[in-house]
Design a protein around this motif. Structure first.
Motif, PDB file in Angstrom:
ATOM      1  N   MET A   1      12.742 -18.286  18.391  1.00  0.00           N
ATOM      2  CA  MET A   1      13.566 -19.109  19.495  1.00  0.00           C
ATOM      3  C   MET A   1      13.858 -20.346  19.025  1.00  0.00           C
ATOM      4  O   MET A   1      15.046 -20.885  19.158  1.00  0.00           O
ATOM      5  CB  MET A   1      12.788 -19.339  21.116  1.00  0.00           C
ATOM      6  CG  MET A   1      13.689 -19.889  21.956  1.00  0.00           C
ATOM      7  SD  MET A   1      12.414 -20.017  23.744  1.00  0.00           S
ATOM      8  CE  MET A   1      12.027 -18.426  24.088  1.00  0.00           C
ATOM      9  N   LEU A   2      13.182 -21.042  18.354  1.00  0.00           N
ATOM     10  CA  LEU A   2      13.344 -22.392  17.582  1.00  0.00           C
ATOM     11  C   LEU A   2      14.773 -22.175  16.846  1.00  0.00           C
ATOM     12  O   LEU A   2      15.597 -22.952  16.716  1.00  0.00           O
ATOM     13  CB  LEU A   2      12.170 -22.902  16.958  1.00  0.00           C
ATOM     14  CG  LEU A   2      12.579 -24.365  16.197  1.00  0.00           C
ATOM     15  CD1 LEU A   2      13.170 -25.418  17.040  1.00  0.00           C
ATOM     16  CD2 LEU A   2      11.118 -24.802  15.482  1.00  0.00           C
ATOM     17  N   ASP A   3      14.587 -21.162  15.844  1.00  0.00           N
ATOM     18  CA  ASP A   3      15.386 -20.835  14.859  1.00  0.00           C
ATOM     19  C   ASP A   3      17.022 -20.670  15.555  1.00  0.00           C
ATOM     20  O   ASP A   3      18.080 -21.372  15.139  1.00  0.00           O
ATOM     21  CB  ASP A   3      15.457 -19.477  14.113  1.00  0.00           C
ATOM     22  CG  ASP A   3      14.004 -19.839  13.517  1.00  0.00           C
ATOM     23  OD1 ASP A   3      13.592 -20.691  12.960  1.00  0.00           O
ATOM     24  OD2 ASP A   3      13.558 -18.756  12.765  1.00  0.00           O
ATOM     25  N   ALA A   4      16.914 -20.221  16.908  1.00  0.00           N
ATOM     26  CA  ALA A   4      18.076 -20.095  17.521  1.00  0.00           C
ATOM     27  C   ALA A   4      18.725 -21.170  18.424  1.00  0.00           C
ATOM     28  O   ALA A   4      19.801 -21.247  18.507  1.00  0.00           O
ATOM     29  CB  ALA A   4      17.945 -18.674  18.555  1.00  0.00           C
ATOM     30  N   CYS A   5      17.629 -22.132  18.637  1.00  0.00           N
ATOM     31  CA  CYS A   5      18.184 -23.223  19.640  1.00  0.00           C
ATOM     32  C   CYS A   5      18.265 -24.358  18.663  1.00  0.00           C
ATOM     33  O   CYS A   5      19.123 -25.273  19.254  1.00  0.00           O
ATOM     34  CB  CYS A   5      16.831 -23.276  20.550  1.00  0.00           C
ATOM     35  SG  CYS A   5      17.001 -21.978  21.724  1.00  0.00           S
ATOM     36  N   ALA A   6      17.663 -24.484  17.753  1.00  0.00           N
ATOM     37  CA  ALA A   6      17.763 -26.060  17.086  1.00  0.00           C
ATOM     38  C   ALA A   6      19.044 -26.071  16.632  1.00  0.00           C
ATOM     39  O   ALA A   6      19.563 -27.678  16.719  1.00  0.00           O
ATOM     40  CB  ALA A   6      16.784 -25.869  15.696  1.00  0.00           C
ATOM     41  N   PRO A   7      20.071 -25.486  16.269  1.00  0.00           N
ATOM     42  CA  PRO A   7      21.322 -25.824  15.903  1.00  0.00           C
ATOM     43  C   PRO A   7      22.057 -26.435  17.054  1.00  0.00           C
ATOM     44  O   PRO A   7      23.178 -27.102  16.678  1.00  0.00           O
ATOM     45  CB  PRO A   7      22.057 -24.564  15.261  1.00  0.00           C
ATOM     46  CG  PRO A   7      20.892 -23.697  14.903  1.00  0.00           C
ATOM     47  CD  PRO A   7      19.792 -24.034  15.704  1.00  0.00           C
ATOM     48  N   HIS A   8      21.791 -26.172  18.100  1.00  0.00           N
ATOM     49  CA  HIS A   8      22.513 -26.846  19.217  1.00  0.00           C
ATOM     50  C   HIS A   8      21.722 -27.938  19.954  1.00  0.00           C
ATOM     51  O   HIS A   8      22.164 -28.430  21.200  1.00  0.00           O
ATOM     52  CB  HIS A   8      22.779 -25.456  20.207  1.00  0.00           C
ATOM     53  CG  HIS A   8      23.239 -24.138  19.805  1.00  0.00           C
ATOM     54  ND1 HIS A   8      24.345 -24.324  19.230  1.00  0.00           N
ATOM     55  CD2 HIS A   8      22.624 -23.013  19.632  1.00  0.00           C
ATOM     56  CE1 HIS A   8      24.711 -22.863  18.627  1.00  0.00           C
ATOM     57  NE2 HIS A   8      23.465 -22.284  18.863  1.00  0.00           N
ATOM     58  N   ALA A   9      20.753 -28.484  19.612  1.00  0.00           N
ATOM     59  CA  ALA A   9      20.117 -29.494  20.474  1.00  0.00           C
ATOM     60  C   ALA A   9      19.768 -30.770  19.385  1.00  0.00           C
ATOM     61  O   ALA A   9      19.589 -30.251  18.178  1.00  0.00           O
ATOM     62  CB  ALA A   9      18.810 -28.785  20.668  1.00  0.00           C
ATOM     63  N   ARG A  10      19.539 -31.935  20.010  1.00  0.00           N
ATOM     64  CA  ARG A  10      19.105 -33.006  19.365  1.00  0.00           C
ATOM     65  C   ARG A  10      17.744 -33.180  19.612  1.00  0.00           C
ATOM     66  O   ARG A  10      16.739 -33.920  18.781  1.00  0.00           O
ATOM     67  CB  ARG A  10      19.802 -34.008  19.903  1.00  0.00           C
ATOM     68  CG  ARG A  10      19.383 -35.437  19.156  1.00  0.00           C
ATOM     69  CD  ARG A  10      19.999 -36.529  19.719  1.00  0.00           C
ATOM     70  NE  ARG A  10      19.676 -37.659  19.062  1.00  0.00           N
ATOM     71  CZ  ARG A  10      19.700 -39.108  19.524  1.00  0.00           C
ATOM     72  NH1 ARG A  10      20.012 -39.345  20.743  1.00  0.00           N
ATOM     73  NH2 ARG A  10      19.091 -40.254  18.808  1.00  0.00           N
ATOM     74  N   TRP A  11      17.121 -32.660  20.708  1.00  0.00           N
ATOM     75  CA  TRP A  11      15.436 -33.035  21.029  1.00  0.00           C
ATOM     76  C   TRP A  11      14.682 -31.665  21.315  1.00  0.00           C
ATOM     77  O   TRP A  11      15.525 -30.522  21.425  1.00  0.00           O
ATOM     78  CB  TRP A  11      15.594 -33.634  22.391  1.00  0.00           C
ATOM     79  CG  TRP A  11      16.207 -35.081  22.219  1.00  0.00           C
ATOM     80  CD1 TRP A  11      17.469 -35.288  22.559  1.00  0.00           C
ATOM     81  CD2 TRP A  11      16.062 -36.185  21.774  1.00  0.00           C
ATOM     82  NE1 TRP A  11      17.815 -36.606  22.451  1.00  0.00           N
ATOM     83  CE2 TRP A  11      17.001 -37.203  21.904  1.00  0.00           C
ATOM     84  CE3 TRP A  11      14.686 -36.648  21.137  1.00  0.00           C
ATOM     85  CZ2 TRP A  11      16.696 -38.564  21.564  1.00  0.00           C
ATOM     86  CZ3 TRP A  11      14.356 -38.079  20.649  1.00  0.00           C
ATOM     87  CH2 TRP A  11      15.648 -38.812  20.805  1.00  0.00           C
ATOM     88  N   ILE A  12      13.619 -31.771  21.261  1.00  0.00           N
ATOM     89  CA  ILE A  12      12.467 -30.668  21.466  1.00  0.00           C
ATOM     90  C   ILE A  12      11.767 -31.391  22.663  1.00  0.00           C
ATOM     91  O   ILE A  12      11.136 -32.317  22.396  1.00  0.00           O
ATOM     92  CB  ILE A  12      11.865 -29.971  20.461  1.00  0.00           C
ATOM     93  CG1 ILE A  12      10.969 -28.640  20.940  1.00  0.00           C
ATOM     94  CG2 ILE A  12      10.708 -31.083  19.737  1.00  0.00           C
ATOM     95  CD1 ILE A  12      10.334 -27.814  19.864  1.00  0.00           C
TER      96      ILE A  12
END
Length: 390
Positions: free
Chosen positions: A185-196
């Motif tokens: 999930m992180l692999d798929a989401c990280a490119p679109h986010a600035r924060w976690i």
């Protein structure tokens, strides 16, 4: 670049003490000049330079645009019935999020994008020029990633919140869900986010699980945020400070050690009074935090379950009435404080070189935001130097 002057501002709030009086950098009978998407000049109205266009504020006040650093705008469905029942005496619990998860999974991308655009417009009408939003209502790889893609097309402050609650499919395997959140999930989401972000709370994720989520996100280059100490005392605040998170959000139930940690660290305490208002829960003690030297932000926590308000003026008024803040402290926290919670210096204040994000108020002083709660005082808004229409 085209330039615009706004003159005859009764009270101008810059949040830059070098430009005016007090912590808010107040100027009286002031003017400012916008060039392109930036502030080019600030001073007294009598010394305003010539510009391409001109607006006479007519003795009204101007403030930096509100910075709403905590919102959940990527969702579908409606939870009116839940709110109605809670007002009849049912307490709020984190599991209510699952209701919105089901509706959000069933919604298409176009519906999520339309709703997000509507919320942005609604917020702009109330003076908000920057808003952060989170995922967290999909809880599958595909649904979290598509929500963030939708958000990234409209916003720069986008947060991956796969660790909102444990997905229903993993109710009996929370460790497996944490592995999903920190892996595919992180692999798929990280490119679109600035924060976690992570909901470190009973009924959601414990300290060890939250640490794993945050460290995985940091390793992918994401900044850290934490939902902390909302429902009771817990490890969220100390974990946020230890890991250098930009913000610990809620901060309703704090020990002396929590307050000391915030005062000694870089983490901003983001308070969300709309949540306590909507759930009839105790308000956070802003006075305690401010007196300890903690940097405080105010945000709406706009979400369909526990704080369905998009109004920063409302939250500011509640903070003054219920949380021990002065009007000046609340205004700073809703503007410069929100910027600090997003690790930004180009917003939340008005000075040469900052973004031209500002609101013109139908009032001689921004104290009216708390003095006249519920009154629509925002007369006009500029975002990136462009007047926002509504």
């Amino acid at each position: 670049m085209p330039s615009t002057a706004i003159t005859h501002i009764k009270t101008l709030i810059t949040n830059d003490p070098s430009l005016g009086t007090g912590p808010l950098g107040q100027l009286q009978d002031a003017a400012l000049v916008i060039e392109g998407d930036r502030i080019a000049w600030i001073g007294t109205s009598s010394r305003a330079p010539a510009t391409d266009s001109h607006l006479d504020a007519g003795g009204r006040s101007v403030i930096p645009g509100f910075v709403d650093s905590h919102a959940h705008l990527l969702f579908a469905g409606d939870r009116t019935a839940e709110f109605h029942a809670r007002m009849a005496g049912r307490p709020y619990a984190a599991g209510g999020i699952a209701t919105t998860v089901a509706a959000t999974r069933a919604a298409g991308d176009a519906e999520l994008a339309r709703r997000l655009a509507c919320f942005r417009q609604e917020m702009a009408r109330q003076g908000t020029t920057t808003v952060e939003t989170k995922s967290g209502y999909g809880l599958t790889v595909a649904d979290e990633a598509r929500a963030l893609r939708v958000a990234a097309r409209q916003l720069t402050e986008v947060t991956y919140l796969g660790a909102h609650i444990v997905a229903p499919e993993y109710a009996d395997d929370p460790a497996g869900y944490v592995a999903l959140v920190t892996g595919p999930m992180l692999d798929a989401c990280a490119p679109h986010a600035r924060w976690i972000d992570v909901f470190c709370e009973r009924g959601a994720f414990d300290a060890d699980q939250a640490r794993a989520v945050l460290l995985a996100g940091r390793d992918r280059g994401l900044g850290l945020r934490v939902h902390a100490n909302q429902l009771g005392h817990g490890p969220g605040v100390t974990l946020a400070v230890e890991l250098g998170a930009a913000s610990a959000d809620h901060c309703t139930h704090l020990t002396d050690a929590d307050v000391d940690a915030l005062a000694q660290g870089r983490t901003v305490a983001t308070l969300l009074p709309g949540c306590e208002f909507s759930t009839r829960a105790p308000y956070p003690d802003a006075r305690r935090l401010l007196d300890a030297g903690v940097r405080v932000a105010l945000a709406t926590d706009c979400n369909p379950g526990s704080s369905f308000t998009s109004s920063m003026p409302f939250c500011l008024a509640v903070a003054v009435r219920e949380m021990g803040m002065t009007p000046d402290e609340a205004l700073w926290s809703a503007t410069a404080g929100g910027a600090a919670a997003l690790d930004r210096t180009d917003i939340g204040r008005l000075a040469p070189g900052t973004r031209a994000d500002l609101a013109l108020l139908d009032a001689p002083s921004p104290v009216h935001l708390a003095y006249r709660p519920g009154v629509p005082l925002v007369a006009a808004v500029w975002r990136d130097g462009v007047r926002v229409g509504w």
